[in-house]
Design an enzyme around this catalytic site. Structure first.
Site, short mmCIF file in Angstrom:
data_model
loop_
_atom_site.label_atom_id
_atom_site.label_comp_id
_atom_site.label_asym_id
_atom_site.label_seq_id
_atom_site.Cartn_x
_atom_site.Cartn_y
_atom_site.Cartn_z
N CYS A 127 3.17 -54.40 35.35
CA CYS A 127 3.55 -54.25 33.91
C CYS A 127 5.05 -54.51 33.76
O CYS A 127 5.80 -54.07 34.52
CB CYS A 127 3.33 -52.86 33.55
SG CYS A 127 1.57 -52.52 33.46
N ARG A 159 5.12 -59.74 36.83
CA ARG A 159 4.85 -58.50 36.99
C ARG A 159 3.32 -58.03 36.56
O ARG A 159 2.70 -57.08 36.97
CB ARG A 159 5.61 -57.51 36.10
CG ARG A 159 7.12 -57.53 36.64
CD ARG A 159 7.94 -56.65 35.62
NE ARG A 159 7.93 -55.46 36.17
CZ ARG A 159 8.65 -54.81 37.22
NH1 ARG A 159 9.38 -55.66 37.69
NH2 ARG A 159 8.44 -53.71 37.41
N ASN A 210 5.40 -48.59 32.04
CA ASN A 210 5.19 -49.31 33.34
C ASN A 210 5.05 -48.11 34.37
O ASN A 210 6.12 -47.26 34.29
CB ASN A 210 6.16 -50.17 33.76
CG ASN A 210 6.05 -50.50 35.35
OD1 ASN A 210 5.03 -50.63 35.54
ND2 ASN A 210 7.37 -50.76 35.78
N GLY A 211 3.73 -47.92 34.99
CA GLY A 211 3.90 -46.89 36.10
C GLY A 211 2.38 -46.36 35.82
O GLY A 211 1.37 -46.78 35.32
N LYS A 248 -2.61 -66.10 52.22
CA LYS A 248 -1.89 -67.10 51.20
C LYS A 248 -3.35 -67.76 50.54
O LYS A 248 -3.36 -67.82 49.42
CB LYS A 248 -1.17 -68.24 51.83
CG LYS A 248 0.34 -67.86 52.15
CD LYS A 248 1.03 -67.75 50.93
CE LYS A 248 0.85 -66.20 50.31
NZ LYS A 248 1.77 -65.19 50.95
N GLU A 252 -5.38 -65.29 48.50
CA GLU A 252 -4.80 -65.07 47.23
C GLU A 252 -5.00 -65.82 46.10
O GLU A 252 -4.91 -65.69 44.91
CB GLU A 252 -3.22 -64.61 47.39
CG GLU A 252 -2.79 -63.68 47.82
CD GLU A 252 -1.13 -63.66 48.10
OE1 GLU A 252 -0.42 -63.06 47.44
OE2 GLU A 252 -0.77 -64.42 49.01
N HIS A 281 -15.11 -60.43 70.46
CA HIS A 281 -15.70 -59.21 70.46
C HIS A 281 -16.13 -58.85 69.22
O HIS A 281 -16.28 -57.59 68.53
CB HIS A 281 -14.36 -58.24 70.51
CG HIS A 281 -13.71 -58.35 72.04
ND1 HIS A 281 -14.28 -58.06 73.03
CD2 HIS A 281 -12.60 -58.91 72.40
CE1 HIS A 281 -13.55 -58.34 74.15
NE2 HIS A 281 -12.52 -59.08 73.80
N LYS A 325 3.44 -59.53 41.30
CA LYS A 325 4.49 -59.82 42.19
C LYS A 325 4.82 -58.71 42.74
O LYS A 325 5.48 -58.57 43.69
CB LYS A 325 5.39 -61.04 41.75
CG LYS A 325 6.36 -61.50 42.61
CD LYS A 325 6.66 -62.72 42.41
CE LYS A 325 7.39 -63.30 43.68
NZ LYS A 325 6.54 -63.63 44.83
C1 F6R Z 1 1.47 -61.88 48.71
C2 F6R Z 1 2.53 -60.99 48.26
C3 F6R Z 1 2.11 -59.55 48.35
C4 F6R Z 1 3.50 -58.73 48.77
C5 F6R Z 1 3.29 -57.29 48.78
C6 F6R Z 1 4.73 -56.48 49.18
O1 F6R Z 1 1.96 -63.19 48.57
O2 F6R Z 1 3.46 -61.51 47.77
O3 F6R Z 1 1.23 -59.28 49.75
O4 F6R Z 1 4.03 -58.95 50.17
O5 F6R Z 1 2.75 -56.90 47.61
O6 F6R Z 1 5.61 -56.93 48.12
P1 F6R Z 1 7.16 -56.69 48.34
O7 F6R Z 1 7.34 -57.56 49.41
O8 F6R Z 1 7.62 -56.99 47.24
O9 F6R Z 1 7.32 -55.30 48.80
#
Ligand code: F6R
Length: 614
Positions: free
Chosen positions: A2, A27, A103-104, A491, A494, A510, A609
Site C-alpha cells: 500500500c 507498493r 498502510n499497515g 523469477k 513470480e 531423495h 515490491k
Molecule cells: C522477488 C522479490 C521479493 C523480495 C522480498 C524482500 O523478486 O523482489 O522476493 O526480494 O520481498 O524484499 P526486500 O529485498 O525489499 O527486503
C-alpha cells in the site's frame, strides 16, 4: 504494501495525488482511491484494479474537484478483505465527514470493530483500516480537534500503520502519523506532502522530514506542526533528500524488468566505484564500521533477509565461509523473529533488503540490535528505515527498481557480498595475495561478461518459446549456484505463474526425481568448477527419467549436446563469480516466458515490491 499520499497547498490536488500514486504503484496495485476537499464536502472516489481505472472514474466527475487543493490518496495491496471498491481506501466514518488512508495492519481491529459497532458505528468494508476511521471520528466528537483525535486514537491501535486523515470541518488540513510503517513529509513553497516514499514527492520538492514512530504531524498550506504521543511540540528535523526527480521511463524497452536487466553491467560498475580501484590494490570498504581488530576475531555472522535478498544472502554465506572461514547462518527473517535466536554482541548481523522496509527483516534487525549485535545493512535504499538502524551501511546503488520482480538489485547485493567477503579476507589476511588479485581482476571483468550475455539473447528466447507451455519447471544446481537455482525458479514463478522449484541437484534422487517424466523441463546450472562433474551426473539421472533437459553452462564440452535438448551458453568465469553470470540468462528466460504468455511482467498478480506487513 500500500502506498499513501496526502497534499495540502495551492495546486490542483487530484493531479498531484494521481501522479504520486503512480510513483507508488510498486507498493500495490489491486485498487486505489482518493478523498479531496471540495467546497464543504470531503468527496471520495475509488476503483478496483489498476490506477487507470481510478483515472477513468475521475474523468466522469471532473467538474466536482477542479478547485480542490487538499486531499489524500491510496494504492492498495489487499491484506484484510478482497480488492473491491468497498474495501478500497479512503475509508470514512459513519457520517462520511472524516476520511482516512492507511498502510499497515491494525492487529486489534476485531476487538475495536466489535466495540465501535456496539457504539453505533456502521461498517461498510471488511478492512482493518475502517476501524481507524470510526475510532478517530469518535475521538473527534469528544475533542473537536483533529490532531488530538488522531493522537488519542493512535494510542488504542496495535500493529503497524502510516495514516493520513482529513475532515470536513477543516478547509485544507491533513493529519498524519505512523508506527512501524514508512511516512515522510515533503516541504514545498506554500504546500506540504505526506507520502509513503520519496518518488511520490521528489518531483515537487527535495526537502523532507521523516516521521518517527508515534509522532503526529498536522499540515496546512503554510504550516507544519509536529507533536509526540504526549502532545508535546517537537522541532521538525528537515533533510535535503539525495534524490534527483525520478525518471520512470522504460527508455524504449517494452517493460521495466527488461530495462533493469539491461542496466546490470552499469550497476556492477557503480558499486565497484571507490571500492575497488585496481586488482592489486586493497578493497576500500569504509562503510564497514567494525574495527579491523574486531573483524579479525569475529567468530560468527548471521544474515537475515527475505525472498530474492535471501538468495543473495545464501551466496554471501558461501563467499564469507569460503574466503574468511567464519561460520555464517542465513535465515529467512520471518522465521528468525518468532523463536529464541542466539545472537549477542560478538555476532555480526547482516540484514539484506533492496527496499530497506521489509517488515520481517526490520523486526529481526531490531531484535538483534537490542541484543547488542553490530548491524550491517545491505540495501538499495540508504534512506530507508532499515538503513537508519545500521551500524554499518553498504548502499548498493542500483538505482530505482520499478519492476516488482527484483533483478538489478539482486546482482548489486551479490556484488556487495563479493566486496565484503574479499575485504574481510584482506583484513584477516587469510587469502593468498596472488589469488586475491586474480579474484579482483575477475570482478572487474564482470560488467563486460554480462554485456556479452545481453548482446545475444537468441538462445534464451528460443528456449523461452520452447518451454512456455509447461506447467512445472525444475532448476538444479550445486554449491554456490544452489541459490541461483532458487532465484531462477522464483523469477519464473513470480512473473509467469509457472510452478518452478530450485533444488540442490544432489537432493533430486531423495524425492523430487519421482516427478520427472517427458513433460518436465529440468534446467541444470552447469558452471565449470568443483561441482561440475557431480552436477553432470545428476543431470544424467534426470535425463534417464526422460526429463526435458536444459543446460545453462560455460562449458565447451561437446558431449553436452547429447545430454541436453537445449543449451544456453554463457562466458567463462571463475566459479565463485558464476552466480552473477548464471543469473542474468535466468532473469531473461523468466522474462521472455512471461512476455510470451502475455503476463503483466512489471506488476505480477498478488505481489508488491515493498512488503511492509509481517
Ligand atoms: C522477488 C522479490 C521479493 C523480495 C522480498 C524482500 O523478486 O523482489 O522476493 O526480494 O520481498 O524484499 P526486500 O529485498 O525489499 O527486503
Amino acid at each position: 504494501m500500500c502506498g499513501i499520499i496526502g497534499y495540502t497547498g495551492n495546486k490542483s490536488v487530484v493531479d498531484i495525488l494521481i501522479d504520486g500514486l503512480r510513483q507508488l504503484e510498486y507498493r500495490g496495485y489491486d485498487s486505489s482511491g482518493i478523498a479531496v476537499k471540495c467546497d464543504n464536502d470531503v468527496k471520495v472516489y475509488k476503483a478496483e484494479g489498476k490506477l487507470e481505472n481510478l483515472c477513468n472514474v475521475l474523468s466522469n466527475h471532473k467538474g466536482e474537484f477542479e478547485t480542490a487543493t487538499c486531499g489524500i490518496g491510496h494504492i492498495r495491496w489487499a491484506t484484510h478483505g478482497a480488492p473491491t471498491v468497498l474495501n478500497a481506501h479512503p475509508h470514512t466514518c459513519t457520517c462520511g465527514h472524516l476520511a482516512i488512508v492507511h498502510n499497515g495492519i491494525i492487529e486489534n481491529y476485531k476487538e475495536l470493530r466489535e466495540k465501535l459497532s456496539s457504539e453505533g458505528c456502521t461498517f461498510r468494508s471488511q478492512t482493518d483500516t475502517e476501524v481507524v476511521a470510526h475510532l478517530v471520528a469518535r475521538k473527534y466528537a469528544q475533542t473537536k480537534n483533529l490532531t488530538e483525535a488522531v493522537r488519542m486514537a493512535a494510542k488504542e491501535l496495535e500493529g503497524a500503520y502510516a495514516l493520513c486523515v482529513m475532515h470536513n470541518d477543516y478547509k485544507n488540513t491533513i493529519v498524519a502519523t505512523k508506527r512501524n510503517a514508512p511516512l515522510l513529509v515533503g516541504i514545498g513553497e506554500g504546500e506540504f506532502f505526506a507520502a509513503s516514499d520519496v518518488p511520490a514527492i521528489i518531483k515537487h520538492t527535495n526537502r523532507a522530514m521523516y516521521l518517527n514512530d508515534n509522532e503526529i504531524v498536522t499540515l496546512t498550506p503554510d504550516k507544519m506542526t509536529l507533536i509526540n504521543s504526549d502532545a508535546m511540540e517537537l522541532a521538525p528535523k528537515i533533510e535535503v533528500l539525495p534524490w534527483e526527480p525520478v525518471a520512470l521511463s522504460k527508455m524504449g524497452y517494452k517493460h521495466f524488468m527488461l530495462k533493469e536487466i539491461h542496466e546490470q553491467p552499469d550497476v556492477i560498475r557503480n558499486i565497484l566505484v571507490g571500492k575497488l580501484h585496481a586488482p592489486d590494490e586493497e578493497i576500500v570498504l569504509n562503510e564497514v564500521k567494525l574495527t579491523k581488530e574486531t573483524l579479525r576475531h569475529l567468530h560468527r555472522i548471521q544474515i537475515i533477509a527475505c525472498g530474492t535478498s535471501l538468495h543473495a544472502a545464501m551466496v554471501g554465506k558461501y563467499l564469507i565461509e569460503n574466503f574468511c572461514g567464519i561460520p555464517v547462518d542465513v535465515e529467512a527473517s520471518s522465521e528468525y523473529i518468532y523463536r529464541r535466536t542466539v545472537t549477542d554482541k560478538h555476532t555480526l548481523v547482516i540484514g539484506v533488503s533492496q527496499s530497506g522496509e521489509t517488515a520481517d527483516t526490520l523486526t529481526a534487525i531490531k531484535q538483534s540490535k537490542e541484543k547488542g549485535s553490530h548491524i550491517l545493512i545491505i540495501t538499495n535504499r540508504p534512506d530507508s528505515a532499515m538503513a537508519r538502524l545500521a551500524d554499518s551501511l553498504i548502499s548498493v546503488n542500483a538505482g530505482i527498481e520499478v519492476s516488482v520482480a527484483a533483478t538489478k538489485s539482486y546482482i548489486a547485493q551479490l556484488m556487495a557480498f563479493y566486496l565484503l567477503a574479499l575485504y574481510m579476507a584482506e583484513v584477516k589476511e587469510c587469502v593468498d595475495l596472488g589469488m586475491l588479485t586474480t579474484l579482483k581482476t575477475e570482478m572487474m571483468l564482470l560488467p563486460q561478461k554480462v554485456e556479452r550475455i545481453l548482446a545475444n539473447t537468441d538462445d534464451i528466447q528460443k528456449c523461452a518459446r520452447r518451454y512456455a507451455a509447461t506447467k512445472d519447471f525444475i532448476y538444479i544446481a550445486r554449491g554456490i549456484n544452489y541459490p541461483t537455482a532458487l532465484e531462477g525458479a522464483l523469477k519464473l514463478k513470480e512473473i509467469s505463474y509457472i510452478n518452478a522449484t530450485g533444488y540442490p541437484a544432489g537432493e533430486l534422487k531423495h524425492g523430487p526425481i519421482a516427478m520427472l517424466d517427458e513433460t518436465m523441463p529440468v534446467l541444470s546450472i552447469l558452471m565449470n568448477g568443483c561441482v561440475y562433474e557431480k552436477l553432470l551426473s545428476n543431470s544424467e539421472e534426470a535425463k534417464a527419467r526422460n526429463a526435458r533437459m536444459i543446460a545453462l553452462t560455460n562449458s565447451k564440452d561437446e558431449k553436452l549436446n547429447d545430454l541436453f535438448d537445449s543449451i544456453i551458453r554463457v562466458p567463462d568465469v571463475i566459479e565463485l563469480f558464476s552466480p552473477v553470470i548464471a543469473m542474468v540468462p535466468l532473469q531473461l528466460l523468466a522474462y521472455y516466458i512471461a512476455e510470451f504468455l502475455g503476463k503483466d511482467v512489471d506488476q505480477p498478480r498478488n505481489l508488491a515490491k515493498s512488503v511492509t506487513v509481517e
